[in-house]
Design a protein around this motif. Structure first.
Motif, PDB file in Angstrom:
ATOM      1  N   ALA A  92      29.851 -17.056 -12.433  1.00  0.00           N
ATOM      2  CA  ALA A  92      30.859 -15.954 -12.434  1.00  0.00           C
ATOM      3  C   ALA A  92      31.743 -16.010 -13.378  1.00  0.00           C
ATOM      4  CB  ALA A  92      31.655 -15.817 -10.917  1.00  0.00           C
ATOM      5  N   THR A  93      32.467 -14.932 -13.915  1.00  0.00           N
ATOM      6  CA  THR A  93      33.484 -15.070 -14.866  1.00  0.00           C
ATOM      7  C   THR A  93      34.752 -14.003 -14.595  1.00  0.00           C
ATOM      8  OG1 THR A  93      32.497 -13.475 -16.569  1.00  0.00           O
ATOM      9  CG2 THR A  93      32.190 -15.878 -16.904  1.00  0.00           C
ATOM     10  N   GLY A  94      35.800 -14.211 -14.613  1.00  0.00           N
ATOM     11  CA  GLY A  94      36.945 -13.224 -14.665  1.00  0.00           C
ATOM     12  C   GLY A  94      37.694 -13.179 -15.728  1.00  0.00           C
ATOM     13  N   THR A  95      38.299 -11.871 -16.061  1.00  0.00           N
ATOM     14  CA  THR A  95      38.981 -11.667 -17.301  1.00  0.00           C
ATOM     15  C   THR A  95      40.302 -11.251 -16.527  1.00  0.00           C
ATOM     16  OG1 THR A  95      37.048 -11.082 -18.487  1.00  0.00           O
ATOM     17  CG2 THR A  95      39.379 -10.312 -19.257  1.00  0.00           C
ATOM     18  N   MET A  96      41.350 -11.753 -16.891  1.00  0.00           N
ATOM     19  CA  MET A  96      42.747 -11.442 -16.884  1.00  0.00           C
ATOM     20  C   MET A  96      43.751 -11.046 -17.929  1.00  0.00           C
ATOM     21  SD  MET A  96      45.650 -13.307 -14.649  1.00  0.00           S
ATOM     22  CE  MET A  96      46.564 -14.107 -16.131  1.00  0.00           C
ATOM     23  N   GLU A  97      44.346 -10.127 -18.143  1.00  0.00           N
ATOM     24  CA  GLU A  97      45.197  -9.549 -18.963  1.00  0.00           C
ATOM     25  C   GLU A  97      46.794 -10.020 -18.760  1.00  0.00           C
ATOM     26  OE1 GLU A  97      44.600  -5.632 -20.593  1.00  0.00           O
ATOM     27  OE2 GLU A  97      42.400  -6.130 -20.921  1.00  0.00           O
ATOM     28  N   GLU A  98      47.292 -10.797 -19.753  1.00  0.00           N
ATOM     29  CA  GLU A  98      48.719 -11.018 -19.530  1.00  0.00           C
ATOM     30  C   GLU A  98      49.412 -10.080 -20.296  1.00  0.00           C
ATOM     31  OE1 GLU A  98      52.042 -14.493 -20.404  1.00  0.00           O
ATOM     32  OE2 GLU A  98      49.938 -14.963 -20.708  1.00  0.00           O
ATOM     33  N   MET A  99      50.453  -9.261 -19.427  1.00  0.00           N
ATOM     34  CA  MET A  99      51.372  -8.304 -20.216  1.00  0.00           C
ATOM     35  C   MET A  99      52.653  -8.844 -20.707  1.00  0.00           C
ATOM     36  SD  MET A  99      48.843  -6.427 -19.234  1.00  0.00           S
ATOM     37  CE  MET A  99      49.235  -4.525 -18.997  1.00  0.00           C
ATOM     38  N   ASP A 100      53.318  -7.914 -21.400  1.00  0.00           N
ATOM     39  CA  ASP A 100      54.695  -8.151 -21.959  1.00  0.00           C
ATOM     40  C   ASP A 100      55.588  -8.473 -20.601  1.00  0.00           C
ATOM     41  OD1 ASP A 100      54.164  -7.839 -24.476  1.00  0.00           O
ATOM     42  OD2 ASP A 100      54.913  -5.781 -24.520  1.00  0.00           O
ATOM     43  N   GLY A 101      56.481  -9.430 -20.670  1.00  0.00           N
ATOM     44  CA  GLY A 101      57.294  -9.742 -19.523  1.00  0.00           C
ATOM     45  C   GLY A 101      56.696 -10.657 -18.550  1.00  0.00           C
ATOM     46  N   GLY A 102      55.453 -11.342 -18.985  1.00  0.00           N
ATOM     47  CA  GLY A 102      54.896 -12.258 -18.077  1.00  0.00           C
ATOM     48  C   GLY A 102      54.009 -12.196 -16.991  1.00  0.00           C
ATOM     49  N   SER A 103      53.916 -10.614 -16.589  1.00  0.00           N
ATOM     50  CA  SER A 103      52.888 -10.386 -15.380  1.00  0.00           C
ATOM     51  C   SER A 103      51.673 -10.053 -15.977  1.00  0.00           C
ATOM     52  CB  SER A 103      53.302  -9.048 -14.711  1.00  0.00           C
ATOM     53  OG  SER A 103      53.166  -7.949 -15.515  1.00  0.00           O
ATOM     54  N   GLY A 104      50.723  -9.884 -15.216  1.00  0.00           N
ATOM     55  CA  GLY A 104      49.309  -9.846 -15.616  1.00  0.00           C
ATOM     56  C   GLY A 104      48.388  -9.327 -14.543  1.00  0.00           C
ATOM     57  N   ARG A 105      47.217  -8.945 -14.795  1.00  0.00           N
ATOM     58  CA  ARG A 105      46.161  -8.339 -13.838  1.00  0.00           C
ATOM     59  C   ARG A 105      44.800  -8.864 -14.139  1.00  0.00           C
ATOM     60  NH1 ARG A 105      43.753  -3.613 -14.803  1.00  0.00           N
ATOM     61  NH2 ARG A 105      43.727  -3.182 -12.399  1.00  0.00           N
ATOM     62  N   PHE A 106      44.126  -8.872 -13.177  1.00  0.00           N
ATOM     63  CA  PHE A 106      42.726  -9.097 -13.635  1.00  0.00           C
ATOM     64  C   PHE A 106      42.126  -7.815 -13.781  1.00  0.00           C
ATOM     65  CE2 PHE A 106      42.771 -13.225 -11.772  1.00  0.00           C
ATOM     66  CZ  PHE A 106      41.775 -13.891 -12.107  1.00  0.00           C
ATOM     67  N   THR A 107      41.207  -7.592 -14.809  1.00  0.00           N
ATOM     68  CA  THR A 107      40.719  -6.433 -15.281  1.00  0.00           C
ATOM     69  C   THR A 107      38.910  -6.265 -14.921  1.00  0.00           C
ATOM     70  OG1 THR A 107      40.095  -7.223 -17.489  1.00  0.00           O
ATOM     71  CG2 THR A 107      42.023  -5.949 -17.199  1.00  0.00           C
ATOM     72  N   GLU A 108      38.531  -7.496 -14.529  1.00  0.00           N
ATOM     73  CA  GLU A 108      37.114  -7.491 -14.194  1.00  0.00           C
ATOM     74  C   GLU A 108      36.543  -8.816 -13.745  1.00  0.00           C
ATOM     75  OE1 GLU A 108      34.263  -6.232 -17.134  1.00  0.00           O
ATOM     76  OE2 GLU A 108      34.416  -8.073 -18.186  1.00  0.00           O
ATOM     77  N   VAL A 109      35.773  -8.917 -12.867  1.00  0.00           N
ATOM     78  CA  VAL A 109      34.854 -10.297 -12.589  1.00  0.00           C
ATOM     79  C   VAL A 109      33.497  -9.755 -12.566  1.00  0.00           C
ATOM     80  CG1 VAL A 109      34.388 -11.909 -10.528  1.00  0.00           C
ATOM     81  CG2 VAL A 109      36.825 -11.282 -11.040  1.00  0.00           C
ATOM     82  N   ILE A 110      32.726 -10.707 -13.529  1.00  0.00           N
ATOM     83  CA  ILE A 110      31.342 -10.255 -13.306  1.00  0.00           C
ATOM     84  C   ILE A 110      30.610 -11.606 -12.680  1.00  0.00           C
ATOM     85  CG2 ILE A 110      29.307  -9.981 -14.923  1.00  0.00           C
ATOM     86  CD1 ILE A 110      31.219  -9.059 -17.018  1.00  0.00           C
ATOM     87  N   LEU A 111      29.700 -11.249 -11.616  1.00  0.00           N
ATOM     88  CA  LEU A 111      29.122 -12.136 -11.000  1.00  0.00           C
ATOM     89  C   LEU A 111      27.674 -12.304 -11.719  1.00  0.00           C
ATOM     90  CD1 LEU A 111      29.922 -11.119  -7.453  1.00  0.00           C
ATOM     91  CD2 LEU A 111      31.150 -12.740  -8.805  1.00  0.00           C
ATOM     92  N   ARG A 112      27.167 -13.350 -11.948  1.00  0.00           N
ATOM     93  CA  ARG A 112      25.574 -13.475 -12.437  1.00  0.00           C
ATOM     94  C   ARG A 112      24.804 -14.315 -11.693  1.00  0.00           C
ATOM     95  NH1 ARG A 112      29.470 -13.618 -16.398  1.00  0.00           N
ATOM     96  NH2 ARG A 112      29.455 -11.722 -18.098  1.00  0.00           N
ATOM     97  N   PRO A 113      24.344 -13.915 -10.271  1.00  0.00           N
ATOM     98  CA  PRO A 113      23.717 -14.793  -9.503  1.00  0.00           C
ATOM     99  C   PRO A 113      22.340 -14.990 -10.058  1.00  0.00           C
ATOM    100  CG  PRO A 113      24.268 -12.846  -8.265  1.00  0.00           C
ATOM    101  CD  PRO A 113      24.895 -12.583  -9.927  1.00  0.00           C
ATOM    102  N   ALA A 114      21.911 -16.211 -10.017  1.00  0.00           N
ATOM    103  CA  ALA A 114      20.345 -16.562 -10.238  1.00  0.00           C
ATOM    104  C   ALA A 114      19.825 -16.971  -9.088  1.00  0.00           C
ATOM    105  CB  ALA A 114      20.464 -17.657 -11.322  1.00  0.00           C
ATOM    106  N   VAL A 115      18.934 -16.209  -8.627  1.00  0.00           N
ATOM    107  CA  VAL A 115      18.235 -16.308  -7.187  1.00  0.00           C
ATOM    108  C   VAL A 115      16.794 -16.720  -7.228  1.00  0.00           C
ATOM    109  CG1 VAL A 115      17.883 -15.219  -4.952  1.00  0.00           C
ATOM    110  CG2 VAL A 115      19.899 -14.837  -6.229  1.00  0.00           C
ATOM    111  N   MET A 116      16.462 -17.685  -6.691  1.00  0.00           N
ATOM    112  CA  MET A 116      14.938 -18.356  -6.501  1.00  0.00           C
ATOM    113  C   MET A 116      14.395 -17.747  -5.029  1.00  0.00           C
ATOM    114  SD  MET A 116      12.478 -19.480  -8.205  1.00  0.00           S
ATOM    115  CE  MET A 116      13.292 -20.796  -9.614  1.00  0.00           C
TER     116      MET A 116
END
Length: 164
Positions: A92-116
Motif C-alpha cells: 500500500a502507498t499513501g500520498t499526502m500534500e503539505e500546504m502553505d502554513g504547515g498543514s496538510g492532508r492525504f489525497t489518496e491511498v492505493i492498496l495493492r493486495p497480491a492474493v494467492m
C-alpha cells in the motif's frame, strides 16, 4: 507552495494455520507490517516534520490501518464465500500534500493486495470480493480522501492436480 509526501507499508498476513480461509475459524487474524528501521511501534512525527526516523509516524500508521482493515474484511468475506486464501500481501502507498502554513492532508491511498488462492476456480470470486471488502472497511469509510484497491489474485501453482 505545496509539497507532496509519500508513505508505504508492506502488510503480510501471517495467520494461515495450514487451511487458509477454508472456514471462518480456521485462520488467525495476525499480520505484520514491518516499517523500515523501526521496532515495536514507538511513535514520532515524520522526519520531514522533525520526527525520529527510527520510529513509526501517524501517516505510515494510517496507510497500515487502511491496508489491514481491507485485509481483515477480505479474509472474512473469502471464508464465508468458500474462497481459500493461502497468502496475502499488500504494498500500500499513501500520498499526502503539505500546504502553505504547515498543514496538510492525504489525497489518496492505493492498496495493492497480491492474493494467492488455493484453486483457479476461486480466482474470479476472489477478485470480486475486494470491492465488497472496500465497502465494508471501517477505516476507508472514515476518511475523506480516495482509497482504492488494485488487487492481483492468482491460484497456487500445481493445485489443479491436487485439488479438483
Amino acid at each position: 507552495m505545496s509539497k507532496t509526501h509519500h508513505y508505504a507499508c508492506n502488510l503480510e498476513w501471517t495467520g494461515n494455520r495450514g487451511l487458509g480461509t477454508a472456514g471462518y475459524r480456521t485462520y488467525d487474524r495476525d499480520a505484520r507490517c514491518p516499517l523500515p528501521c523501526k521496532a515495536d511501534i514507538p511513535l514520532s512525527s515524520d522526519p520531514a516534520f522533525r520526527g525520529d526516523p527510527t520510529r513509526a509516524n501517524p501517516e505510515e500508521l494510517l496507510v497500515a490501518s487502511l491496508s489491514s482493515c481491507h485485509m481483515l474484511w477480505y479474509l472474512h468475506l473469502c471464508a464465508e464465500a468458500g474462497v481459500v486464501v493461502t497468502a496475502y500481501r499488500d504494498a500500500a502507498t499513501g500520498t499526502m500534500e503539505e500546504m502553505d502554513g504547515g498543514s496538510g492532508r492525504f489525497t489518496e491511498v492505493i492498496l495493492r493486495p497480491a492474493v494467492m488462492v488455493m484453486h483457479s476456480s476461486m480466482v474470479k470470486k476472489a477478485e470480486e470480493l475486494h470491492e465488497m471488502a472496500h465497502r465494508m472497511c471501517f477505516i476507508a469509510n472514515s476518511v475523506n480522501f480516495l482509497v482504492k484497491a488494485e488487487p492481483e489474485v492468482r491460484s497456487e501453482p500445481g493445485m489443479e492436480d491436487r485439488v479438483g
